[in-house]
Scaffold this motif. Structure first.
Motif, PDB file in Angstrom:
ATOM      1  N   GLU A  33     -10.881 -22.145  38.095  1.00  0.00           N
ATOM      2  CA  GLU A  33     -11.422 -20.799  37.892  1.00  0.00           C
ATOM      3  C   GLU A  33     -11.599 -20.500  36.409  1.00  0.00           C
ATOM      4  OE1 GLU A  33      -7.857 -20.903  38.992  1.00  0.00           O
ATOM      5  OE2 GLU A  33      -8.742 -21.842  40.721  1.00  0.00           O
ATOM      6  N   ILE A  34     -10.652 -20.948  35.598  1.00  0.00           N
ATOM      7  CA  ILE A  34     -10.719 -20.715  34.155  1.00  0.00           C
ATOM      8  C   ILE A  34     -11.851 -21.529  33.538  1.00  0.00           C
ATOM      9  CG2 ILE A  34      -9.483 -20.990  31.960  1.00  0.00           C
ATOM     10  CD1 ILE A  34      -6.893 -20.488  33.605  1.00  0.00           C
ATOM     11  N   ILE A  35     -11.973 -22.790  33.945  1.00  0.00           N
ATOM     12  CA  ILE A  35     -13.022 -23.658  33.413  1.00  0.00           C
ATOM     13  C   ILE A  35     -14.401 -23.094  33.731  1.00  0.00           C
ATOM     14  CG2 ILE A  35     -14.064 -25.955  33.583  1.00  0.00           C
ATOM     15  CD1 ILE A  35     -11.186 -27.005  34.141  1.00  0.00           C
ATOM     16  N   LEU A  36     -14.557 -22.534  34.920  1.00  0.00           N
ATOM     17  CA  LEU A  36     -15.862 -22.028  35.347  1.00  0.00           C
ATOM     18  C   LEU A  36     -16.084 -20.550  35.036  1.00  0.00           C
ATOM     19  CD1 LEU A  36     -16.221 -23.811  38.796  1.00  0.00           C
ATOM     20  CD2 LEU A  36     -17.252 -24.440  36.615  1.00  0.00           C
ATOM     21  N   SER A  37     -15.130 -19.919  34.372  1.00  0.00           N
ATOM     22  CA  SER A  37     -15.278 -18.493  34.081  1.00  0.00           C
ATOM     23  C   SER A  37     -16.452 -18.259  33.130  1.00  0.00           C
ATOM     24  CB  SER A  37     -13.992 -17.921  33.487  1.00  0.00           C
ATOM     25  OG  SER A  37     -13.799 -18.417  32.176  1.00  0.00           O
ATOM     26  N   ASP A  38     -17.079 -17.111  33.272  1.00  0.00           N
ATOM     27  CA  ASP A  38     -18.248 -16.769  32.469  1.00  0.00           C
ATOM     28  C   ASP A  38     -17.944 -16.770  30.977  1.00  0.00           C
ATOM     29  OD1 ASP A  38     -19.917 -16.560  34.631  1.00  0.00           O
ATOM     30  OD2 ASP A  38     -19.604 -14.413  34.881  1.00  0.00           O
ATOM     31  N   GLN A  39     -16.783 -16.263  30.595  1.00  0.00           N
ATOM     32  CA  GLN A  39     -16.425 -16.224  29.181  1.00  0.00           C
ATOM     33  C   GLN A  39     -16.323 -17.624  28.596  1.00  0.00           C
ATOM     34  OE1 GLN A  39     -12.795 -14.036  28.762  1.00  0.00           O
ATOM     35  NE2 GLN A  39     -13.867 -12.203  28.089  1.00  0.00           N
ATOM     36  N   TYR A  40     -15.732 -18.513  29.351  1.00  0.00           N
ATOM     37  CA  TYR A  40     -15.525 -19.872  28.856  1.00  0.00           C
ATOM     38  C   TYR A  40     -16.841 -20.623  28.739  1.00  0.00           C
ATOM     39  CZ  TYR A  40     -13.347 -24.427  28.291  1.00  0.00           C
ATOM     40  OH  TYR A  40     -12.967 -25.644  27.801  1.00  0.00           O
ATOM     41  N   LEU A  41     -17.750 -20.427  29.686  1.00  0.00           N
ATOM     42  CA  LEU A  41     -19.010 -21.166  29.725  1.00  0.00           C
ATOM     43  C   LEU A  41     -20.101 -20.555  28.855  1.00  0.00           C
ATOM     44  CD1 LEU A  41     -19.219 -21.892  33.557  1.00  0.00           C
ATOM     45  CD2 LEU A  41     -18.406 -23.395  31.763  1.00  0.00           C
ATOM     46  N   LYS A  42     -19.843 -19.407  28.307  1.00  0.00           N
ATOM     47  CA  LYS A  42     -20.852 -18.692  27.538  1.00  0.00           C
ATOM     48  C   LYS A  42     -21.423 -19.582  26.425  1.00  0.00           C
ATOM     49  CE  LYS A  42     -21.423 -13.973  26.140  1.00  0.00           C
ATOM     50  NZ  LYS A  42     -20.731 -12.737  25.837  1.00  0.00           N
ATOM     51  N   HIS A  43     -22.726 -19.718  26.401  1.00  0.00           N
ATOM     52  CA  HIS A  43     -23.459 -20.469  25.372  1.00  0.00           C
ATOM     53  C   HIS A  43     -23.142 -21.960  25.378  1.00  0.00           C
ATOM     54  CE1 HIS A  43     -24.603 -16.554  23.971  1.00  0.00           C
ATOM     55  NE2 HIS A  43     -23.344 -16.230  23.698  1.00  0.00           N
ATOM     56  N   GLU A  45     -23.885 -25.601  27.425  1.00  0.00           N
ATOM     57  CA  GLU A  45     -24.622 -26.310  28.459  1.00  0.00           C
ATOM     58  C   GLU A  45     -23.805 -27.476  29.009  1.00  0.00           C
ATOM     59  OE1 GLU A  45     -28.508 -29.046  28.251  1.00  0.00           O
ATOM     60  OE2 GLU A  45     -28.805 -26.994  27.558  1.00  0.00           O
ATOM     61  N   VAL A  46     -23.055 -28.124  28.102  1.00  0.00           N
ATOM     62  CA  VAL A  46     -22.222 -29.264  28.481  1.00  0.00           C
ATOM     63  C   VAL A  46     -20.783 -28.962  28.077  1.00  0.00           C
ATOM     64  CG1 VAL A  46     -21.809 -31.721  28.137  1.00  0.00           C
ATOM     65  CG2 VAL A  46     -24.152 -30.857  28.142  1.00  0.00           C
ATOM     66  N   ILE A  47     -19.879 -29.227  28.990  1.00  0.00           N
ATOM     67  CA  ILE A  47     -18.457 -28.976  28.746  1.00  0.00           C
ATOM     68  C   ILE A  47     -17.706 -30.299  28.792  1.00  0.00           C
ATOM     69  CG2 ILE A  47     -16.375 -27.927  29.686  1.00  0.00           C
ATOM     70  CD1 ILE A  47     -18.179 -25.772  30.863  1.00  0.00           C
ATOM     71  N   TYR A  70     -18.892 -32.032  32.208  1.00  0.00           N
ATOM     72  CA  TYR A  70     -19.586 -31.155  33.143  1.00  0.00           C
ATOM     73  C   TYR A  70     -20.881 -30.672  32.501  1.00  0.00           C
ATOM     74  CZ  TYR A  70     -20.100 -27.175  36.388  1.00  0.00           C
ATOM     75  OH  TYR A  70     -20.555 -26.283  37.321  1.00  0.00           O
ATOM     76  N   ASN A  71     -22.019 -30.974  33.132  1.00  0.00           N
ATOM     77  CA  ASN A  71     -23.322 -30.556  32.642  1.00  0.00           C
ATOM     78  C   ASN A  71     -23.826 -29.418  33.513  1.00  0.00           C
ATOM     79  OD1 ASN A  71     -26.204 -30.342  32.349  1.00  0.00           O
ATOM     80  ND2 ASN A  71     -26.140 -32.294  31.244  1.00  0.00           N
ATOM     81  N   LEU A  72     -23.842 -28.220  32.959  1.00  0.00           N
ATOM     82  CA  LEU A  72     -24.247 -27.037  33.716  1.00  0.00           C
ATOM     83  C   LEU A  72     -25.717 -27.070  34.091  1.00  0.00           C
ATOM     84  CD1 LEU A  72     -22.406 -24.364  31.584  1.00  0.00           C
ATOM     85  CD2 LEU A  72     -21.742 -25.220  33.814  1.00  0.00           C
ATOM     86  N   LEU A  73     -26.545 -27.561  33.185  1.00  0.00           N
ATOM     87  CA  LEU A  73     -27.978 -27.571  33.417  1.00  0.00           C
ATOM     88  C   LEU A  73     -28.355 -28.454  34.611  1.00  0.00           C
ATOM     89  CD1 LEU A  73     -30.677 -26.534  32.306  1.00  0.00           C
ATOM     90  CD2 LEU A  73     -30.775 -28.591  30.896  1.00  0.00           C
ATOM     91  N   ASN A  74     -27.770 -29.647  34.668  1.00  0.00           N
ATOM     92  CA  ASN A  74     -28.090 -30.604  35.732  1.00  0.00           C
ATOM     93  C   ASN A  74     -27.117 -30.576  36.900  1.00  0.00           C
ATOM     94  OD1 ASN A  74     -30.334 -31.631  34.302  1.00  0.00           O
ATOM     95  ND2 ASN A  74     -28.962 -32.874  33.062  1.00  0.00           N
ATOM     96  N   LYS A  75     -26.095 -29.714  36.827  1.00  0.00           N
ATOM     97  CA  LYS A  75     -25.079 -29.623  37.883  1.00  0.00           C
ATOM     98  C   LYS A  75     -24.455 -30.996  38.173  1.00  0.00           C
ATOM     99  CE  LYS A  75     -25.786 -25.262  39.441  1.00  0.00           C
ATOM    100  NZ  LYS A  75     -25.333 -24.340  38.461  1.00  0.00           N
TER     101      LYS A  75
END
Length: 91
Positions: A33-43, A45-47, A70-75
């Motif tokens: 939940e923390i890794i995928l939270s909006d605050q953490y992922l802000k700006h 693309e790749v984590i 983790y690549n947000l763009l390509n899931k």
């Protein structure tokens, strides 16, 4: 889509679970939940994040330690394992 689902799409992660006799239903990504939270992922693309994945089998709990890519763009998600520990279930 959560991290666990994305990891299960990859054959190498499924093979890792198979080696330890862990069913996919018995896997949990700690702090997902923390890794995928909006605050953490802000700006971002790749984590790249150090994580622990917990799996259960008939002998106990197996904790896999490593890095999540983790690549947000390509899931896409890839787990790079650096180590593990097995904790026996005591009666």
């Amino acid at each position: 889509m959560n991290i666990k689902e994305l990891l299960l799409n990859g054959k190498s992660f499924l093979e890792l679970l198979k080696q330890f006799s862990i069913d996919a239903a018995d896997v949990r990504v700690q702090d997902e939940e923390i890794i995928l939270s909006d605050q953490y992922l802000k700006h971002q693309e790749v984590i790249k994040e150090s994580i622990c994945i917990e799996g259960k089998n008939k002998d106990g709990i197996v904790n896999f330690f490593g890095t999540l890519h983790y690549n947000l763009l390509n899931k896409l998600a890839v787990f790079e394992m650096q180590g593990f520990e097995q904790v026996a279930i005591s009666d």
